[in-house]
Scaffold this motif. Structure first.
Motif, PDB file in Angstrom:
ATOM      1  N   VAL A 202       0.933  -1.422  -0.038  1.00 28.28           N
ATOM      2  CA  VAL A 202      -0.022  -0.025  -0.216  1.00 28.28           C
ATOM      3  C   VAL A 202       0.764   1.238  -0.103  1.00 28.28           C
ATOM      4  N   GLY A 203       1.900   1.295   0.901  1.00 26.42           N
ATOM      5  CA  GLY A 203       2.829   2.298   0.826  1.00 26.42           C
ATOM      6  C   GLY A 203       3.561   2.549  -0.383  1.00 26.42           C
ATOM      7  N   SER A 204       3.856   1.715  -1.105  1.00 26.49           N
ATOM      8  CA  SER A 204       4.590   1.708  -2.244  1.00 26.49           C
ATOM      9  C   SER A 204       3.739   2.211  -3.495  1.00 26.49           C
ATOM     10  N   LEU A 205       2.387   1.937  -3.374  1.00 22.60           N
ATOM     11  CA  LEU A 205       1.449   2.269  -4.512  1.00 22.60           C
ATOM     12  C   LEU A 205       1.382   3.927  -4.063  1.00 22.60           C
ATOM     13  N   ILE A 206       0.985   4.188  -2.854  1.00 22.22           N
ATOM     14  CA  ILE A 206       0.828   5.581  -2.615  1.00 22.22           C
ATOM     15  C   ILE A 206       1.920   6.517  -2.886  1.00 22.22           C
ATOM     16  N   GLY A 207       2.918   5.914  -2.508  1.00 22.09           N
ATOM     17  CA  GLY A 207       4.533   6.746  -3.031  1.00 22.09           C
ATOM     18  C   GLY A 207       4.590   6.892  -4.420  1.00 22.09           C
ATOM     19  N   LEU A 215      -9.936   8.423   0.626  1.00 23.89           N
ATOM     20  CA  LEU A 215      -9.636   7.282   1.436  1.00 23.89           C
ATOM     21  C   LEU A 215      -8.091   6.738   1.589  1.00 23.89           C
ATOM     22  N   GLY A 216      -7.302   7.241   0.686  1.00 24.43           N
ATOM     23  CA  GLY A 216      -6.038   7.135   0.787  1.00 24.43           C
ATOM     24  C   GLY A 216      -5.085   7.545   1.977  1.00 24.43           C
ATOM     25  N   PRO A 217      -5.293   8.792   2.341  1.00 21.85           N
ATOM     26  CA  PRO A 217      -4.731   9.372   3.388  1.00 21.85           C
ATOM     27  C   PRO A 217      -5.239   8.683   4.699  1.00 21.85           C
ATOM     28  N   VAL A 218      -6.459   8.288   4.691  1.00 20.60           N
ATOM     29  CA  VAL A 218      -7.177   7.527   5.700  1.00 20.60           C
ATOM     30  C   VAL A 218      -6.639   6.350   6.044  1.00 20.60           C
ATOM     31  N   ASP A 435       9.939 -10.606  -7.261  1.00 16.87           N
ATOM     32  CA  ASP A 435      10.243  -9.938  -5.695  1.00 16.87           C
ATOM     33  C   ASP A 435      10.476  -8.614  -5.600  1.00 16.87           C
ATOM     34  N   VAL A 436       9.609  -7.734  -6.476  1.00 16.75           N
ATOM     35  CA  VAL A 436       9.571  -6.474  -6.181  1.00 16.75           C
ATOM     36  C   VAL A 436       8.003  -5.722  -5.919  1.00 16.75           C
ATOM     37  N   LEU A 437       8.026  -4.873  -5.106  1.00 20.05           N
ATOM     38  CA  LEU A 437       6.834  -3.942  -4.879  1.00 20.05           C
ATOM     39  C   LEU A 437       6.229  -3.399  -6.105  1.00 20.05           C
ATOM     40  N   PRO A 438       5.194  -3.154  -6.203  1.00 12.25           N
ATOM     41  CA  PRO A 438       3.884  -3.202  -5.140  1.00 12.25           C
ATOM     42  C   PRO A 438       3.213  -4.268  -5.417  1.00 12.25           C
ATOM     43  N   ASN A 439       3.538  -5.247  -6.328  1.00 12.05           N
ATOM     44  CA  ASN A 439       2.329  -6.400  -6.593  1.00 12.05           C
ATOM     45  C   ASN A 439       2.708  -7.768  -5.497  1.00 12.05           C
ATOM     46  N   THR A 440       4.040  -7.543  -4.909  1.00  9.19           N
ATOM     47  CA  THR A 440       4.095  -8.562  -4.072  1.00  9.19           C
ATOM     48  C   THR A 440       4.975  -7.910  -2.903  1.00  9.19           C
ATOM     49  N   SER A 441       4.705  -8.528  -1.507  1.00 12.03           N
ATOM     50  CA  SER A 441       5.626  -7.857  -0.622  1.00 12.03           C
ATOM     51  C   SER A 441       6.933  -8.807  -0.348  1.00 12.03           C
ATOM     52  N   GLN A 442       6.692 -10.036  -0.399  1.00 13.37           N
ATOM     53  CA  GLN A 442       7.929 -10.926  -0.348  1.00 13.37           C
ATOM     54  C   GLN A 442       8.134 -11.611  -1.639  1.00 13.37           C
TER      55      GLN A 442
END
Length: 461
Positions: A202-207, A215-218, A435-442
Motif C-alpha cells: 500500500v505504501g509503495s502504491l501511494i508513494g 480514503l487514501g490518506p485515511v 520479488d519487487v513491490l508493489p505487486n508482492t511484499s515477499q
C-alpha cells in the motif's frame, strides 16, 4: 426458424456457462475440438462452425465441405479445464495451493454453441463461446492471507474472470479461391476478486502516485496498518462480483493458392466493454484496531480482451493428410497496462488504485496435422508462445503464464450428417517469479500447468 432457434440456444448458453481458465494469458488457445487438436490453428482451414470465433471466412469452407443435400450445421460442445496452480514464498518456502475451496472455482466448464446456414454465396452464423478467463483459489489460510507482520487475517485470496462471446457472422464465397467474412460480437465479462495488499505494498502504491481519493490518506494513517483487502466476489457458479457488457468483432479471409494450398488471415478487434460494476468490501487490517470493513460500490475500469492478428497456411497431401501452421500476435501491451479499481464507500469517501501489469505483446506459433482414415480423422498439434506476463508485476491471483501446449484429437463421423469431435491438450508447467513491490511484499514464484478436454457434436441439417 432455424436461425431463431440458434440465437435462443446461444443466449441460453450465455446464461448457464461456468468460467474457463485461459491459456494464452487470458484467452483460450483454440475454439472447438477440431482447432484444439491442431494446437489452436484455425484461420486457413475448415474447423466447422467454431470457425466463427477464429476466422469467419472459414464458414464458407465449412458449408462447402458438408453433405450436398445440406445447407446448415449445428455445433454443440463443451470444454472441461483443470488447472494446477501453486504459489511459493521464496524466502520461507511456504506453499499456497490453488484448489477448489468453494463453489466459486473449478474444474471449469465452457460451452461451445454455433449454428451456420448457407444461402447462395453467403453463409450466416451465430454462436456462443467462452472467449477466455482465469481462476485461482488459495483459500483463507495460506501465507498470501498474512499481513505484513506475518499475522494471519483469515481473508480469502482468489480470483475468477470469465469473458463470454456471442458472435453474429457472415461469410462470402467471392469465387472458387477467395472467401471473406466478418462478425459483430456481444461481449460479457464477469469478475470475482479477493486480493490482499500488505502495508508495504500500500505504501509503495501511494508513494508512486498509484493511489488517489479521500480514503487514501485515511488508510495510510491507520495505526498499525498491516494489510488492505478488496473483496468483490459472489460465491456462485454463475454470479460475479462485478460485470459489464460491450462489443467486439473480427474479419478475415481465405485464399486457395492451389487446389491443395490455402492461406488465411484474421484480425480480432480489442473488445470495448463497459466498466465492470458491482458491490465490494474494503477491509483495513490493523494490529491495533483489528479489521475495519467498509462496504460500497466498486468498478474495474477498462478491462478488455486484446486485439489479435492471425496468419496461417494449410497444405493438403491428397484427400487424407493435411498440415497447418499459424502465427498469432496478441496485443496485450495495450489491453493490460493496469488493473484500474475505483471504490466508493457507502459511508462516504473514495479510493482509486492502479495495480501495474505492463503486459507485453504475445507471439504465438501453432502447428498441427491431421490424417483421415475412413470415418475417423486423427489430429495432433503443438503451440508455442512468448511470455506476456512480466515477472516484476506478477500477481499471485492472476497467473496466466503457460506458454507450451501439446494436443491430440479425433473426429468420428456418424453417417453423412453427424460427427463427434474430441481433443485433449496439455499446458506444460511454467514458473514465473516476482520479488519487487508493489505487486508482492515477499519474493514469490507461481507455477501453473493444465489439462484441457474438448468435445463437440456437429449435425448437418
Amino acid at each position: 426458424m432455424k436461425i431463431k432457434i440458434g440465437t435462443a440456444l446461444a443466449l441460453i448458453a450465455a446464461g448457464s456457462a461456468s468460467p474457463a481458465w485461459a491459456t494464452d494469458t487470458f484467452t483460450l488457445e483454440g475454439f472447438g475440438a477440431i482447432s484444439r487438436g491442431l494446437g489452436g490453428a484455425a484461420v486457413s482451414l475448415d474447423v466447422g462452425p467454431a470457425g466463427i470465433m477464429s476466422n469467419p471466412a472459414t464458414l464458407s469452407l465449412s458449408t462447402d465441405s458438408q453433405d450436398p443435400d445440406s445447407n446448415s450445421q449445428l455445433l454443440i460442445g463443451l470444454d472441461m479445464i483443470a488447472a494446477n496452480i501453486d504459489a511459493y514464498d521464496n524466502t520461507t518456502g511456504a506453499k499456497a495451493a490453488s484448489r477448489t475451496h468453494s463453489r466459486n472455482r473449478g474444474p471449469y466448464f465452457a460451452p461451445q454453441l454455433a449454428y451456420i446456414r448457407r444461402s447462395g454465396k453467403f453463409t450466416f452464423g451465430v454462436g456462443a463461446f467462452a472467449q477466455g478467463g482465469l481462476g485461482s483459489e488459495y483459500g483463507k489460510n495460506s501465507f498470501l492471507s498474512n499481513g505484513l507482520s506475518g499475522a494471519p487475517t483469515g481473508l480469502d485470496i482468489s480470483s475468477r474472470m470469465f469473458a463470454f462471446d456471442i458472435p453474429a457472422a457472415v461469410s462470402v464465397k467471392v469465387n472458387d479461391r477467395l472467401t471473406i467474412g466478418g462478425s459483430i460480437d456481444a461481449i460479457w465479462i464477469g469478475l470475482n476478486l479477493n486480493e490482499q495488499l500488505q502495508a508495504d505494498q500500500v505504501g509503495s502504491l501511494i508513494g508512486s502516485g498509484r493511489v488517489s481519493g479521500s480514503l487514501g490518506p485515511v488508510l495510510g494513517g491507520i495505526p498499525g496498518l498491516d494489510a488492505v483487502h478488496f473483496g468483490l466476489t459472489r460465491n456462485s457458479f454463475l454470479l460475479n462480483g462485478v460485470d459489464g457488457w460491450g462489443l467486439g468483432g473480427r474479419f478475415g479471409f481465405t485464399y486457395k493458392l492451389t487446389p491443395s494450398t490455402t492461406i488465411g488471415g484474421a484480425y480480432n478487434f480489442e473488445t470495448n466493454v463497459a466498466d465492470l460494476k458491482g458491490r465490494a468490501t474494503l477491509t483495513a487490517v490493523s494490529t491495533v484496531a483489528g479489521q475495519i470493513p467498509l462496504t460500497g460500490r466498486i468498478r474495474v475500469r477498462d478491462f478488455q480482451m486484446p486485439a489479435r492478428l492471425s496468419i496461417g497456411i494449410t497444405q493438403r497431401f491428397g484427400p487424407q493428410i493435411l498440415i497447418t501452421a499459424e502465427y498469432q500476435l496478441a496485443f496485450w501491451k495495450h489491453a493490460m497496462k493496469n488493473i484500474n479499481v475505483g471504490f466508493e464507500a457507502d459511508a462516504g469517501g473514495d479510493i482509486n488504485v492502479l495495480l501495474p501489469q505492463n503486459y507485453g505483446n504475445q507471439n504465438i506459433v501453432a502447428v498441427g496435422g491431421a490424417y483421415e482414415m475412413g470415418s475417423v480423422t486423427f489430429r495432433a498439434g503443438g503451440r508455442f508462445a512468448s511470455q506476456a506476463t512480466p515477472g516484476d508485476t506478477l500477481l499471485a491471483i492472476v497467473p496466466g503464464i503457460p506458454r507450451y501446449h501439446a494436443s491430440a484429437g479425433l473426429t468420428y463421423k456418424v453417417g453423412k450428417r453427424q460427427a463427434i469431435d474430441f481433443a485433449y491438450s496439455h499446458a506444460f508447467k511454467e514458473r514465473v517469479s516476482n520479488d519487487v513491490l508493489p505487486n508482492t511484499s515477499q519474493p514469490i514464484s507461481i507455477t501453473h500447468s493444465q489439462n484441457n478436454l474438448s468435445i463437440g457434436y456437429r449435425l448437418s441439417l
